[in-house]
Write a protein that holds these residues in place. Structure first.
Motif, mmCIF file in Angstrom:
data_model
loop_
_atom_site.group_PDB
_atom_site.id
_atom_site.type_symbol
_atom_site.label_atom_id
_atom_site.label_comp_id
_atom_site.label_asym_id
_atom_site.label_seq_id
_atom_site.Cartn_x
_atom_site.Cartn_y
_atom_site.Cartn_z
ATOM 1 N N LYS A 161 0.857 -1.227 -0.131
ATOM 2 C CA LYS A 161 -0.126 -0.179 0.267
ATOM 3 C C LYS A 161 0.582 0.696 0.007
ATOM 4 C CE LYS A 161 -4.172 0.074 1.981
ATOM 5 N NZ LYS A 161 -4.823 0.074 2.766
ATOM 6 N N LEU A 162 0.639 2.047 -0.766
ATOM 7 C CA LEU A 162 1.354 3.478 -0.671
ATOM 8 C C LEU A 162 0.526 3.634 0.673
ATOM 9 C CD1 LEU A 162 -0.710 5.281 -3.684
ATOM 10 C CD2 LEU A 162 2.168 4.869 -3.458
ATOM 11 N N LEU A 182 -4.388 2.033 -4.501
ATOM 12 C CA LEU A 182 -4.465 2.640 -3.402
ATOM 13 C C LEU A 182 -2.593 2.031 -3.015
ATOM 14 C CD1 LEU A 182 -7.574 2.657 -1.032
ATOM 15 C CD2 LEU A 182 -6.372 5.159 -2.061
ATOM 16 N N PHE A 183 -2.614 1.242 -4.021
ATOM 17 C CA PHE A 183 -1.155 -0.195 -3.958
ATOM 18 C C PHE A 183 -0.270 0.722 -4.983
ATOM 19 C CE2 PHE A 183 -4.699 -2.091 -1.873
ATOM 20 C CZ PHE A 183 -3.456 -3.102 -1.620
ATOM 21 N N LYS A 184 0.885 0.383 -4.454
ATOM 22 C CA LYS A 184 2.258 0.694 -5.266
ATOM 23 C C LYS A 184 2.470 -0.738 -6.468
ATOM 24 C CE LYS A 184 5.030 2.044 -1.186
ATOM 25 N NZ LYS A 184 6.003 1.268 -0.497
ATOM 26 N N PRO A 185 3.377 -0.200 -7.579
ATOM 27 C CA PRO A 185 3.366 -0.834 -8.516
ATOM 28 C C PRO A 185 3.845 -2.437 -8.129
ATOM 29 C CG PRO A 185 4.083 0.867 -9.160
ATOM 30 C CD PRO A 185 4.079 0.841 -7.509
ATOM 31 N N ASN A 268 -6.768 -11.114 -3.640
ATOM 32 C CA ASN A 268 -7.547 -10.269 -3.597
ATOM 33 C C ASN A 268 -7.393 -9.049 -3.521
ATOM 34 O OD1 ASN A 268 -10.570 -8.688 -3.425
ATOM 35 N ND2 ASN A 268 -11.169 -10.146 -4.632
ATOM 36 N N ILE A 269 -7.135 -7.873 -4.214
ATOM 37 C CA ILE A 269 -6.630 -6.981 -4.095
ATOM 38 C C ILE A 269 -7.712 -5.514 -2.462
ATOM 39 C CG2 ILE A 269 -7.641 -5.395 -6.156
ATOM 40 C CD1 ILE A 269 -4.695 -3.323 -6.112
ATOM 41 N N ILE A 270 -9.093 -5.739 -2.867
ATOM 42 C CA ILE A 270 -10.312 -5.305 -2.177
ATOM 43 C C ILE A 270 -9.935 -5.830 -1.193
ATOM 44 C CG2 ILE A 270 -12.549 -5.287 -1.809
ATOM 45 C CD1 ILE A 270 -13.113 -5.216 -4.953
ATOM 46 N N PHE A 271 -10.069 -7.195 -0.909
ATOM 47 C CA PHE A 271 -9.815 -8.133 0.756
ATOM 48 C C PHE A 271 -8.848 -7.571 1.265
ATOM 49 C CE2 PHE A 271 -12.757 -11.286 -1.305
ATOM 50 C CZ PHE A 271 -14.432 -10.260 -0.233
ATOM 51 N N SER A 272 -7.909 -7.564 0.028
ATOM 52 C CA SER A 272 -6.041 -7.380 1.234
ATOM 53 C C SER A 272 -6.437 -5.234 1.362
ATOM 54 C CB SER A 272 -5.249 -7.529 -0.006
ATOM 55 O OG SER A 272 -5.051 -8.736 -0.372
ATOM 56 N N GLU A 273 -6.979 -4.474 0.142
ATOM 57 C CA GLU A 273 -7.287 -3.260 1.102
ATOM 58 C C GLU A 273 -7.914 -3.055 2.554
ATOM 59 O OE1 GLU A 273 -8.155 1.132 1.929
ATOM 60 O OE2 GLU A 273 -9.813 -0.530 1.293
ATOM 61 N N TYR A 274 -8.851 -3.924 2.542
ATOM 62 C CA TYR A 274 -9.689 -3.506 3.823
ATOM 63 C C TYR A 274 -8.741 -4.158 4.782
ATOM 64 C CZ TYR A 274 -13.351 -4.553 6.620
ATOM 65 O OH TYR A 274 -14.165 -4.631 8.178
ATOM 66 N N LEU A 275 -8.585 -5.231 4.721
ATOM 67 C CA LEU A 275 -7.633 -5.848 6.072
ATOM 68 C C LEU A 275 -6.605 -5.210 5.866
ATOM 69 C CD1 LEU A 275 -8.987 -9.656 4.960
ATOM 70 C CD2 LEU A 275 -9.706 -8.577 7.105
#
Length: 413
Positions: A161-162, A182-185, A268-275
């Motif tokens: 994440k940024l 919201l994530f880096k490359p 899963n990028i959505i779950f990863s961002e949420y958690l």
């Protein structure tokens, strides 16, 4: 294999229903259903074949209740687990995915080592089976393959994440921005997850870069050594746990299912961002393998629960341990293994403690003493008068509690 067929049909002919194979959930469901059918329906045929080949278990009389009655029960039943896993994976998974390739290699590699061990025991009349040094050599070899592949392969990456300030700036400009923004490359990394700390990521490179930053280029050595240690420890732990009907298969199904949850959310990028956890591109495909593996283990339990009609042998137990270790390393949750695989750890430690204490007391007092009535741990409870069905059920309950605790670590920091 079927994934590519239906992808082609969907792309060129808009074949009705072909798009379903594009969904991970559908393919995972098909994999677990097929693996259950293979292990239960064809499992009986494999058991009959093993009986015809007189591949029966030779039982040493250790004074355990019900032990003698198990003599002659077919072993090498791990073949059922291996076939019921690989066939659905080959049909429903993306076969070019590096994580799937690694798991297929692990299954075949450890399956061969276990099969050789069982074969020597049964057909060469050598109760010791494959020499311990050759087993360890095989585990080390797999550790090198897995560690080197995960370190050097360009498809093995993470996305972090940024910084919080940058995330807030992006969200201020567009509150409905995609989670991926919201994530880096993607980047190569030797970072992994450690439980119960606020910043729950640890970089293997830190183990040597404190000496000199220039040593970062040798981080691959540390990573491969860690992979070797984890694969060896977990596969041996699974091997020791396989001592009474249904214990290893049931415990392993709980562990693998938990790792499936980690694979799902980490990929899963959505779950990863949420958690707020590490996002690992392409790792979600492991879910297909895990679904097939869980189905195979549960189907195997149909014949392995008390009284067992078949034993998995080292063909199954070494494979199970190797697969669990590789999945944990791939989803970067390997340092959760002491919690998640607490049953394996307890079985391992009971043997180490028993042997060490016996040797120590024999050297000091001239007579060896024991901590447990018998090791591994499940035999201690058998000697204490517990029926093996009760032992297995209670170990499963402990395994479920450990699995829940492991999942909770996603938020406890």
């Amino acid at each position: 294999m079927l994934y590519y067929v239906f992808e082609y049909l969907e792309k060129h002919y808009q074949f009705p229903g072909a798009s379903l194979f594009g969904f991970l959930t559908f393919r995972a469901a098909m994999a677990i259903i097929l693996s259950l059918l293979i292990s239960t329906i064809f499992g009986r045929r494999i058991i009959r074949f093993l009986q015809k080949q007189q591949v029966g278990e030779t039982i040493r009389d250790l004074g355990l209740e019900g032990q003698v009655e198990k003599a002659g029960t077919p072993t090498m039943g791990g073949i059922i687990i291996i076939l019921a896993t690989l066939i659905p994976v080959l049909l429903f998974a993306k076969l070019e995915n590096i994580y799937i390739i690694l798991l297929v290699v692990t299954t075949v590699w450890m399956g061969i080592i276990g099969f050789i061990d069982d074969y020597i025991k049964k057909f060469k009349n050598d109760k010791e089976g494959l020499k311990g040094r050759f087993k360890v050599l095989g585990q080390v070899g797999l550790g090198i393959i897995v560690g080197a592949t995960l370190y050097f392969n360009q498809d093995v990456t993470i996305k972090e994440k940024l910084p919080v300030a940058q995330q807030q700036e992006i969200l201020a400009q567009n509150p409905d921005v995609e989670a991926s923004k919201l994530f880096k490359p993607e980047e190569k990394s030797t970072k992994t997850t450690i439980p119960f700390v606020k910043s729950n990521e640890f970089d293997y490179a830190n183990l040597i870069t404190w000496i000199s930053p220039d040593l970062a280029k040798y981080a691959w050595v540390i990573f491969i050594l860690a992979a070797i240690f984890i694969i060896t420890a977990v596969s041996n732990g699974a091997n020791l746990t396989d001592g009474i009907d249904g214990l290893a298969a049931g415990t392993s199904a709980i562990i693998v299912l938990t790792l499936g949850i980690f694979a799902w959310v980490s990929g899963n990028i959505i779950f990863s961002e949420y958690l707020n956890i590490m996002y690992i591109p392409r790792v979600e495909e492991i879910t297909i393998y895990i679904a097939a593996f869980v189905g195979a283990l549960i189907g195997f339990l149909w014949y392995n629960t008390y009284p067992a009609q078949v034993f998995m042998g080292d063909t199954g137990s070494l494979t199970i341990g190797g697969v669990i270790a590789v999945i944990a390393i791939a989803v970067r949750k390997e340092w959760l293994i002491p919690v998640l695989c607490g049953i394996f750890l307890a079985e391992n430690l009971s043997v180490v403690m028993q042997v060490s204490y016996f040797k120590y007391t024999k050297k000091k007092y001239g007579e060896g003493k024991r901590i447990f009535k018998m090791s591994p741990l499940h035999h201690h409870y058998q000697k204490s008068g517990y029926h093996e069905s009760k032992i297995v059920t209670r170990f499963w309950i402990v395994g479920i509690l450990l699995a829940i605790l492991t999942i909770v670590t996603l938020k406890i920091r």
